[in-house]
Write a protein that holds these residues in place. Structure first.
Motif, mmCIF file in Angstrom:
data_model
loop_
_atom_site.group_PDB
_atom_site.id
_atom_site.type_symbol
_atom_site.label_atom_id
_atom_site.label_comp_id
_atom_site.label_asym_id
_atom_site.label_seq_id
_atom_site.Cartn_x
_atom_site.Cartn_y
_atom_site.Cartn_z
ATOM 1 N N UNK A 25 0.817 -1.223 0.000
ATOM 2 C CA UNK A 25 0.000 0.000 0.000
ATOM 3 C C UNK A 25 0.850 1.272 0.000
ATOM 4 N N UNK A 26 1.953 1.221 -0.733
ATOM 5 C CA UNK A 26 2.803 2.382 -0.933
ATOM 6 C C UNK A 26 2.863 2.691 -2.422
ATOM 7 N N UNK A 27 3.229 3.932 -2.741
ATOM 8 C CA UNK A 27 3.305 4.349 -4.131
ATOM 9 C C UNK A 27 4.733 4.813 -4.435
ATOM 10 N N UNK A 28 5.374 4.257 -5.455
ATOM 11 C CA UNK A 28 6.683 4.769 -5.849
ATOM 12 C C UNK A 28 6.531 6.125 -6.539
ATOM 13 N N UNK A 29 7.514 6.995 -6.308
ATOM 14 C CA UNK A 29 7.473 8.333 -6.899
ATOM 15 C C UNK A 29 8.897 8.803 -7.170
ATOM 16 N N UNK A 30 8.994 9.877 -7.953
ATOM 17 C CA UNK A 30 10.290 10.489 -8.243
ATOM 18 C C UNK A 30 10.127 12.004 -8.199
ATOM 19 N N UNK A 31 11.168 12.682 -7.709
ATOM 20 C CA UNK A 31 11.205 14.140 -7.685
ATOM 21 C C UNK A 31 12.412 14.565 -8.499
ATOM 22 N N UNK A 32 12.208 15.483 -9.456
ATOM 23 C CA UNK A 32 13.310 15.952 -10.276
ATOM 24 C C UNK A 32 13.138 17.443 -10.546
ATOM 25 N N UNK A 33 14.125 18.030 -11.172
ATOM 26 C CA UNK A 33 14.075 19.435 -11.551
ATOM 27 C C UNK A 33 14.989 20.300 -10.711
ATOM 28 N N UNK A 34 15.014 21.592 -11.019
ATOM 29 C CA UNK A 34 15.795 22.618 -10.316
ATOM 30 C C UNK A 34 17.291 22.306 -10.358
ATOM 31 N N UNK A 35 17.763 21.683 -11.439
ATOM 32 C CA UNK A 35 19.180 21.362 -11.626
ATOM 33 C C UNK A 35 19.777 20.568 -10.474
ATOM 34 N N UNK A 36 18.956 19.721 -9.855
ATOM 35 C CA UNK A 36 19.427 18.825 -8.801
ATOM 36 C C UNK A 36 19.197 17.395 -9.260
ATOM 37 N N UNK A 37 19.836 16.459 -8.575
ATOM 38 C CA UNK A 37 19.655 15.050 -8.928
ATOM 39 C C UNK A 37 18.245 14.582 -8.598
ATOM 40 N N UNK A 38 17.756 13.636 -9.357
ATOM 41 C CA UNK A 38 16.444 13.055 -9.103
ATOM 42 C C UNK A 38 16.487 12.219 -7.827
ATOM 43 N N UNK A 39 15.379 12.239 -7.089
ATOM 44 C CA UNK A 39 15.274 11.477 -5.849
ATOM 45 C C UNK A 39 14.077 10.546 -5.979
ATOM 46 N N UNK A 82 -5.323 0.850 -14.738
ATOM 47 C CA UNK A 82 -6.369 0.983 -15.756
ATOM 48 C C UNK A 82 -7.770 0.583 -15.288
ATOM 49 N N UNK A 83 -7.882 -0.255 -14.277
ATOM 50 C CA UNK A 83 -9.199 -0.720 -13.855
ATOM 51 C C UNK A 83 -9.496 -0.338 -12.405
ATOM 52 N N UNK A 84 -8.549 -0.585 -11.526
ATOM 53 C CA UNK A 84 -8.752 -0.346 -10.100
ATOM 54 C C UNK A 84 -8.528 1.128 -9.760
ATOM 55 N N UNK A 85 -9.150 1.601 -8.704
ATOM 56 C CA UNK A 85 -8.923 2.995 -8.285
ATOM 57 C C UNK A 85 -7.616 3.116 -7.490
ATOM 58 N N UNK A 86 -6.497 2.868 -8.158
ATOM 59 C CA UNK A 86 -5.186 2.893 -7.505
ATOM 60 C C UNK A 86 -4.213 3.754 -8.294
ATOM 61 N N UNK A 87 -3.294 4.370 -7.555
ATOM 62 C CA UNK A 87 -2.207 5.117 -8.175
ATOM 63 C C UNK A 87 -1.027 4.170 -8.343
ATOM 64 N N UNK A 88 -0.377 4.222 -9.493
ATOM 65 C CA UNK A 88 0.724 3.319 -9.783
ATOM 66 C C UNK A 88 2.071 4.020 -9.580
ATOM 67 N N UNK A 89 2.174 5.290 -9.998
ATOM 68 C CA UNK A 89 3.433 6.027 -9.898
ATOM 69 C C UNK A 89 3.144 7.520 -10.002
ATOM 70 N N UNK A 90 3.957 8.326 -9.305
ATOM 71 C CA UNK A 90 3.828 9.782 -9.388
ATOM 72 C C UNK A 90 5.166 10.411 -9.753
ATOM 73 N N UNK A 91 5.103 11.461 -10.551
ATOM 74 C CA UNK A 91 6.260 12.279 -10.860
ATOM 75 C C UNK A 91 6.019 13.668 -10.278
ATOM 76 N N UNK A 92 7.005 14.180 -9.560
ATOM 77 C CA UNK A 92 6.937 15.520 -9.005
ATOM 78 C C UNK A 92 8.081 16.342 -9.575
ATOM 79 N N UNK A 93 7.856 17.628 -9.733
ATOM 80 C CA UNK A 93 8.918 18.541 -10.145
ATOM 81 C C UNK A 93 9.093 19.558 -9.017
ATOM 82 N N UNK A 94 10.347 19.883 -8.713
ATOM 83 C CA UNK A 94 10.618 20.822 -7.621
ATOM 84 C C UNK A 94 10.052 22.198 -7.977
ATOM 85 N N UNK A 95 9.449 22.822 -6.997
ATOM 86 C CA UNK A 95 8.846 24.140 -7.206
ATOM 87 C C UNK A 95 9.800 25.241 -6.808
#
Length: 95
Positions: A25-39, A82-95
């Protein structure tokens, strides 16, 4: 509205590791942008499902707390099951 999420840094990568996270019940995600390494991160699925029902989730600046440090981010992309009400992955960009 203010969105704050607790996140943990991911150390294991790959399809199998992501499947294990989703099963826990966890979601993998990535944060990138602002000329820093992706996390790569993991987030709580239940809290994200509730938050994404609010339209402000997609346009406001969100706060991710990672190892006691706050990161200001915006949602860039969301992958849903595609069928279940679940999130598979999120991408975030630094603000």
């Amino acid at each position: 509205m203010s969105f704050v999420f607790q996140a943990e840094v991911r150390t294991d990568m790959g399809k199998g590791a992501s499947r294990r996270l989703r099963h826990a019940d966890l979601v993998p995600a990535i944060v990138y942008g602002a000329d820093k390494e992706a996390v790569t991160l993991t987030l709580d699925h239940k809290k994200l499902i509730i938050a994404q029902e609010n339209p402000a989730f997609y346009s406001d600046v969100l706060t991710l707390v990672v190892n006691g440090e706050e990161m200001k981010v915006k949602v860039k992309d969301i992958q849903r099951h595609p069928v279940k009400p679940k999130l598979v992955h999120l991408d975030f960009v630094r603000a």
